[in-house]
Design an enzyme around this catalytic site. Structure first.
Site, PDB file in Angstrom:
ATOM      1  N   GLY A 260       0.836  -1.202   0.000  1.00 16.88           N
ATOM      2  CA  GLY A 260       0.000   0.000   0.000  1.00 16.88           C
ATOM      3  C   GLY A 260       0.866   1.247   0.000  1.00 16.88           C
ATOM      4  O   GLY A 260       2.090   1.166   0.053  1.00 16.88           O
TER       5      GLY A 260
ATOM      6  N   ALA B 183       8.108   4.967   4.414  1.00 13.04           N
ATOM      7  CA  ALA B 183       8.522   4.577   5.765  1.00 13.04           C
ATOM      8  C   ALA B 183       8.604   5.786   6.696  1.00 13.04           C
ATOM      9  O   ALA B 183       8.142   5.746   7.835  1.00 13.04           O
ATOM     10  CB  ALA B 183       9.873   3.871   5.699  1.00 13.04           C
TER      11      ALA B 183
ATOM     12  N   LYS C 200       4.284  -1.187 -10.050  1.00 13.74           N
ATOM     13  CA  LYS C 200       4.137   0.274 -10.034  1.00 13.74           C
ATOM     14  C   LYS C 200       5.438   1.001 -10.363  1.00 13.74           C
ATOM     15  O   LYS C 200       5.424   2.103 -10.898  1.00 13.74           O
ATOM     16  CB  LYS C 200       3.651   0.732  -8.670  1.00 13.74           C
ATOM     17  CG  LYS C 200       4.668   0.341  -7.609  1.00 13.74           C
ATOM     18  CD  LYS C 200       4.657   1.133  -6.356  1.00 13.74           C
ATOM     19  CE  LYS C 200       5.989   0.846  -5.674  1.00 13.74           C
ATOM     20  NZ  LYS C 200       6.084   1.373  -4.341  1.00 13.74           N
TER      21      LYS C 200
ATOM     22  N   THR D  45       3.869   6.728  -5.563  1.00 12.53           N
ATOM     23  CA  THR D  45       5.164   6.549  -6.215  1.00 12.53           C
ATOM     24  C   THR D  45       5.336   7.512  -7.378  1.00 12.53           C
ATOM     25  O   THR D  45       6.436   7.983  -7.651  1.00 12.53           O
ATOM     26  CB  THR D  45       5.271   5.097  -6.711  1.00 12.53           C
ATOM     27  OG1 THR D  45       4.831   4.237  -5.667  1.00 12.53           O
ATOM     28  CG2 THR D  45       6.686   4.743  -7.073  1.00 12.53           C
TER      29      THR D  45
ATOM     30  N   ARG E  71      12.444   7.155  -5.616  1.00 12.40           N
ATOM     31  CA  ARG E  71      13.683   6.931  -6.357  1.00 12.40           C
ATOM     32  C   ARG E  71      13.416   6.599  -7.822  1.00 12.40           C
ATOM     33  O   ARG E  71      14.151   7.017  -8.701  1.00 12.40           O
ATOM     34  CB  ARG E  71      14.444   5.752  -5.743  1.00 12.40           C
ATOM     35  CG  ARG E  71      15.032   6.051  -4.387  1.00 12.40           C
ATOM     36  CD  ARG E  71      16.082   5.021  -4.043  1.00 12.40           C
ATOM     37  NE  ARG E  71      15.516   3.686  -3.802  1.00 12.40           N
ATOM     38  CZ  ARG E  71      14.974   3.311  -2.648  1.00 12.40           C
ATOM     39  NH1 ARG E  71      14.903   4.151  -1.659  1.00 12.40           N
ATOM     40  NH2 ARG E  71      14.506   2.094  -2.490  1.00 12.40           N
ATOM     41  N   ASN E  72      12.371   5.819  -8.076  1.00 14.16           N
ATOM     42  CA  ASN E  72      12.114   5.410  -9.451  1.00 14.16           C
ATOM     43  C   ASN E  72      11.641   6.593 -10.290  1.00 14.16           C
ATOM     44  O   ASN E  72      12.067   6.772 -11.426  1.00 14.16           O
ATOM     45  CB  ASN E  72      11.088   4.274  -9.473  1.00 14.16           C
ATOM     46  CG  ASN E  72      11.660   3.018  -8.831  1.00 14.16           C
ATOM     47  OD1 ASN E  72      12.545   2.383  -9.390  1.00 14.16           O
ATOM     48  ND2 ASN E  72      11.187   2.695  -7.645  1.00 14.16           N
TER      49      ASN E  72
ATOM     50  N   VAL F 148      19.221   1.707  -4.616  1.00  8.19           N
ATOM     51  CA  VAL F 148      18.769   1.052  -5.832  1.00  8.19           C
ATOM     52  C   VAL F 148      17.364   1.509  -6.208  1.00  8.19           C
ATOM     53  O   VAL F 148      16.494   1.608  -5.356  1.00  8.19           O
ATOM     54  CB  VAL F 148      18.724  -0.476  -5.598  1.00  8.19           C
ATOM     55  CG1 VAL F 148      18.433  -1.195  -6.898  1.00  8.19           C
ATOM     56  CG2 VAL F 148      20.021  -0.946  -4.982  1.00  8.19           C
TER      57      VAL F 148
ATOM     58  N   GLU G  98      14.543  -0.003  -7.840  1.00  8.07           N
ATOM     59  CA  GLU G  98      14.181  -1.358  -8.270  1.00  8.07           C
ATOM     60  C   GLU G  98      13.503  -1.382  -9.637  1.00  8.07           C
ATOM     61  O   GLU G  98      13.596  -2.353 -10.377  1.00  8.07           O
ATOM     62  CB  GLU G  98      13.235  -2.012  -7.247  1.00  8.07           C
ATOM     63  CG  GLU G  98      13.706  -1.990  -5.812  1.00  8.07           C
ATOM     64  CD  GLU G  98      13.649  -3.383  -5.171  1.00  8.07           C
ATOM     65  OE1 GLU G  98      13.893  -4.366  -5.866  1.00  8.07           O
ATOM     66  OE2 GLU G  98      13.351  -3.443  -3.959  1.00  8.07           O
TER      67      GLU G  98
END
Lengths: 340, 340
Positions: free
Chosen positions: A140, A144, A195, A252, A259-260, A283, A285
């Site tokens: 979900g 963090a 995602k 996201t 990060r992405n 990283v 991902e």
């Protein structure tokens, strides 16, 4: 405020930001929580500072959160354990812990990703190493840091039967952390992994200077193709309309912290993938997930135009501007057929 | 670049930002477009400046866009017309134009809202005044300014049969304006109206200083309740997973420009509704839609916890913080039951 009927003994494997944040939620609910990290110096630092300076700076760790670098002691006698290791390290860590993970104790997988080559989801990598276990997945929209700061967060937890999911729901549920259950654990787990590909596309739009219209359409159409692949892999379509699908996807794609999305933005602004990866500490991902996803989609004959263009931009040197143009120029479509 | 097979004669009723932006898309596709506005001085200003200074400043209007304040001349001989009047003024304007709107010519409704008291959707208000017509509705994530600036935008157009929707798709489709068709015109039209209630809730979260987790969960759960009401009103559930549902909802909740989100933000920061409305130049339709929605939901026994809390905050003086607390504290839920 303590809510658990009794303090359950829970071990969190992985002291990154997400593992630590979830440990804090559980401690807040009155459970007896042990947090294990693979690196002794990292655990020593956390013990000394009572803070996770690397991944959750500024947030004090309560005294009753136990910190461990000895896995056998961390896992001994636990009622439940949580895997919070990043996907690409799960296999190595599980090989290392295999001998001390108690049998007959269920676990909750909270990692998001698809392993390269094997194309296994995070929870499948775990059971691939340690054998079949009763398991739930939790996913979900949940940065963090925001969870650790107590900002209102809602997540979904899924298990094959509903029993374990309900138990995990009761463990975590609080006034600031709302937990929904779902029975589609394949869909819940896939949502979190897929995602990241769309997040790179969203970042590319940002890098090209496009606006809210472009990005909202991209997220919407991205959801259509994520759901299409998910269904081909055994997920339930409606799961992608929930917190682990559209909910996580929105965070996201719109959050400045992702990060992405940041990788996509750099590439949309003219950087190459090598440039971007060279200067990243953590990283993203989604770059590797894009490879896995395009491969799976091809195998299953699932049409994924956005993932396909992201792949061309990342790995084939296609210009982002041309990729967007090609998406807009595709044959005129009926939304009804896609949404079903 | 001209794409239309032939230049169709299209009249746009309403020279606000959205009507003007759509007129620009149509002119760009080679159609013969007349834009009508209710106020002569406003049209005179546009003629003189070749710019819509009030609603789309900085964007030049091409010479072949005809500007009219005489409705009879604007509508004479058109092949199709577009209603782009804000919902609360539709009834008055249609009363005024009733005599000059050609019969047997279809129209496209692009306004978003639900009329107070009557609880009619925008297109229904039109036909309530002028009688039954063949009609399509166009919706989706589409800030007028971004469309006018040529940023990539995707929308959905729906009609009862698919024929008119396909015709409208061909009229508008370009390299920067992608048009999907859908057969669920009730759902497409409702999506655009109902999202504004959730946008106020999203703004309240911003005002309270919450983060991406909270807002993404709110949007996801907001979509669940929008879809629930939509289905009760005859829409297809899946439409809300498309551009007119989640797509438009995302833009409205995340864009810094949204009026409804801004109202919520001010209220989340401690302002009263009277304060906020007193200092706004443009109408935030969501405030009044909230009233309509809560009324309809009650009539149909549809559970809408977020809309209900927004209503309490706006009209009953409930504190935003308590409203969020009450949403988080509700009985533990299964997502599976909601998503179906």
């Amino acid at each position: 405020m303590r809510r658990g009927n009794r303090g359950e003994r829970i071990t969190v494997i992985g002291n990154g930001g997400w593992g630590t944040a979830l440990a804090l939620v559980l401690v807040g609910n009155g459970h007896r929580v042990r947090l294990w990290g693979a690196f002794s110096d990292s655990i020593a630092l956390m013990r000394r500072e009572r803070e996770n300076i690397e991944f959750l700076p500024g947030i004090p760790l309560p005294e009753d959160l136990e910190l461990h670098d000895d896995a056998a002691r961390a896992l001994e006698g636990c009622d439940l354990w949580i895997n919070a290791i990043p996907t690409k390290y799960i296999r190595d860590v599980m090989e290392r812990l295999r001998g001390v993970i108690p049998t007959g104790v269920p676990f909750v997988s909270v990692s998001k990703g698809i392993e390269n080559r094997s194309l296994l989801r995070a929870s499948q990598v775990v059971t691939d190493v340690i054998g079949r276990r009763e398991l739930a997945v939790l996913s979900g929209p949940s940065h963090a840091e925001e969870v650790a700061r107590g900002l209102p967060t809602s997540v979904v937890v899924a298990s094959r039967g509903e029993k374990l999911a309900r138990r995990v729901q009761r463990l975590f549920q609080s006034e600031r952390f709302r937990v929904y259950t779902n029975t589609d654990f394949v869909g819940v787990e896939l949502g979190g992994a897929l995602k990241n590909v769309i997040a790179i596309a969203a970042g590319i739009c940002d890098g090209l200077g496009f606006g809210d219209n472009t990005k909202s359409a991209l997220v919407t159409r991205g959801l259509v193709e994520i759901a299409r692949l998910g269904v081909a892999l055994g997920a339930r379509k409606s799961t992608f309309s929930g917190l682990a699908g559209i909910g996580d996807l929105i965070t996201t794609c719109f959050s400045r912290h992702g990060r992405n999305r940041a990788v996509g933005e750099a590439i949309g602004s003219g950087a190459t993938l090598d440039d971007v990866l060279g200067r990243m500490r953590m990283v993203a991902e989604g770059v590797w997930t894009t490879r896995s996803v395009v491969e799976v989609a091809r195998e299953r004959s699932v049409e994924m135009p956005i993932a396909d263009q992201v792949h061309r931009v990342l790995f084939r040197g296609k210009s982002p501007d041309r990729a967007v143009g090609d998406l807009m120029r595709r044959a005129m479509k009926s939304e009804t057929e896609d949404l079903g």
